[in-house]
Design an enzyme around this catalytic site. Structure first.
Site, PDB file in Angstrom:
ATOM      1  N   ASN A   8      45.296  39.424  37.039  1.00 26.73           N
ATOM      2  CA  ASN A   8      45.715  40.689  37.329  1.00 26.73           C
ATOM      3  C   ASN A   8      45.580  40.906  38.704  1.00 26.73           C
ATOM      4  OD1 ASN A   8      46.249  43.308  37.595  1.00 26.73           O
ATOM      5  ND2 ASN A   8      44.405  44.169  36.542  1.00 26.73           N
ATOM      6  N   LYS A  10      46.809  43.424  40.674  1.00 27.15           N
ATOM      7  CA  LYS A  10      46.620  44.732  40.885  1.00 27.15           C
ATOM      8  C   LYS A  10      47.685  44.952  42.275  1.00 27.15           C
ATOM      9  CE  LYS A  10      41.926  44.670  39.123  1.00 27.15           C
ATOM     10  NZ  LYS A  10      40.621  45.379  39.029  1.00 27.15           N
ATOM     11  N   HIS A  97      44.764  49.793  31.059  1.00 27.49           N
ATOM     12  CA  HIS A  97      43.758  49.213  32.139  1.00 27.49           C
ATOM     13  C   HIS A  97      42.775  50.501  32.896  1.00 27.49           C
ATOM     14  CE1 HIS A  97      42.056  47.582  35.678  1.00 27.49           C
ATOM     15  NE2 HIS A  97      42.195  46.226  35.187  1.00 27.49           N
ATOM     16  N   GLU A  99      41.933  51.090  35.535  1.00 29.74           N
ATOM     17  CA  GLU A  99      42.130  51.845  36.689  1.00 29.74           C
ATOM     18  C   GLU A  99      43.358  52.893  36.342  1.00 29.74           C
ATOM     19  OE1 GLU A  99      42.612  48.316  38.957  1.00 29.74           O
ATOM     20  OE2 GLU A  99      40.555  48.178  38.637  1.00 29.74           O
ATOM     21  N   GLU A 170      36.925  45.364  28.686  1.00 33.51           N
ATOM     22  CA  GLU A 170      36.460  45.184  30.092  1.00 33.51           C
ATOM     23  C   GLU A 170      35.635  46.293  30.316  1.00 33.51           C
ATOM     24  OE1 GLU A 170      39.739  43.256  32.905  1.00 33.51           O
ATOM     25  OE2 GLU A 170      40.342  45.235  32.635  1.00 33.51           O
ATOM     26  N   GLY A 176      35.265  44.762  39.287  1.00 34.13           N
ATOM     27  CA  GLY A 176      35.473  44.623  40.675  1.00 34.13           C
ATOM     28  C   GLY A 176      33.756  44.638  41.357  1.00 34.13           C
ATOM     29  N   SER A 216      34.624  40.818  36.423  1.00 27.33           N
ATOM     30  CA  SER A 216      34.001  39.751  37.380  1.00 27.33           C
ATOM     31  C   SER A 216      33.938  38.518  36.974  1.00 27.33           C
ATOM     32  CB  SER A 216      32.623  40.590  37.644  1.00 27.33           C
ATOM     33  OG  SER A 216      32.505  41.742  38.514  1.00 27.33           O
TER      34      SER A 216
HETATM   35  P1  PGA Z   1      37.837  41.721  38.371  1.00 28.43           P
HETATM   36  O1  PGA Z   1      38.909  42.615  37.755  1.00 28.43           O
HETATM   37  O2  PGA Z   1      37.723  40.404  37.941  1.00 28.43           O
HETATM   38  O3  PGA Z   1      38.085  41.905  39.620  1.00 28.43           O
HETATM   39  O4  PGA Z   1      36.243  42.612  37.901  1.00 28.43           O
HETATM   40  C1  PGA Z   1      39.120  42.603  36.284  1.00 28.43           C
HETATM   41  C2  PGA Z   1      40.322  43.440  35.965  1.00 28.43           C
HETATM   42  O5  PGA Z   1      40.328  44.797  36.338  1.00 28.43           O
HETATM   43  O6  PGA Z   1      41.146  43.311  35.168  1.00 28.43           O
END
Ligand code: PGA
Length: 252
Positions: A8, A10, A97, A99, A170, A176, A216
């Protein structure tokens, strides 16, 4: 059932950067993609065509969209329709997601509407679920995740093709942040999601819906995560932005 290794991106990468990373990734995986794995890159909309071109004719590499609006077309300034994603070469799309839920304000009902609409439009949908840190501390992981599953899949027919649907677990506190859920936490959450899917779609189809872990994921922890029961792939943000680290995850 192949493990789905999803990147992803983003809101990162202009077209030239996306093109270069996708070409680098395709070259690194050429002849090295394990038989039981499938790679999915989910770039920003403006880079879909560029990544699609870099992946053209390469088996096992596919393209996905990060979001869409649940309407065929219309006066929805700033939005994108499933048909436009399909036209740009997408097979997959994300819904729910963290976000989108917690930064852009999408609620459970809207996520459910989008999941049903995306599936009906012919996309394979990855519905993302996961608890916030305060919800985990309050012992509400199961309550939150099953609420998100029930709402996210409320309009889905019971006989949906299991390969068209995936769930990404997640935990919000692991996205992140560099914090990964421990193997025991991942195993418990994935087992709970599997049981829920079997209850919803029956023992055969419920067992075939892939459950990805995200939060992560890095080259150093991917192997352990992928070895856990009911972890059928990963959804990677930060560590998917470089071809070197994402290809290491894909082959972990
Ligand atoms: P990340 O993001 O690997 O940077 O933690 C995962 C995601 O938001 O799908």
């Amino acid at each position: 059932m192949k493990k789905l290794m999803a990147a992803n991106w983003k809101m990162y990468k202009v077209r030239a950067e996306a093109s270069a990373t996708a070409a680098d990734l395709a070259a690194r995986l050429d002849g090295k993609l394990p038989e039981d794995r499938e790679v999915l890159v989910i770039p920003p909309f403006t880079a879909l065509w560029a990544v699609g071109e870099a992946f053209a004719g390469k088996p096992g590499l596919s393209l996905g969209g990060q979001d869409f609006y649940p309407a065929k077309e219309g006066a929805f300034t700033g939005e994108i329709a499933p048909a436009m994603l399909l036209d740009a070469g997408c097979r997959y799309v994300l819904t729910g997601h963290s976000e989108r839920r917690h930064v852009l304000g999408e609620d459970d009902a809207f996520v459910g509407q989008k999941t049903a609409f995306g599936l009906a439009a012919g996309l394979s949908v990855i519905l993302c679920v996961g608890e916030k840190v305060e919800e985990r501390k309050a012992g509400q992981v199961e309550a939150v995740v099953t609420r998100q599953l029930a709402a996210g899949l409320s309009e889905i027919p019971t006989d949906v093709l299991p390969e068209k649907l995936a769930i990404a677990y997640e935990p919000v506190w692991a996205i992140g942040t560099g914090l990964t859920a421990g193997p025991k936490e991942v195993e418990e959450a994935h087992a709970m999601i599997r049981a829920w899917l079997i209850g919803r779609f029956g023992p055969q189809n419920g067992a075939l819906v892939r459950i990805l872990y995200g939060g992560s994921v890095k080259p150093g922890n991917a192997g352990t995560l992928l070895g856990i029961d009911n972890v059928d792939g990963v959804l990677v943000g930060g560590a998917s932005l470089e071809a070197e680290s994402f290809s290491a995850i894909v082959t972990a």
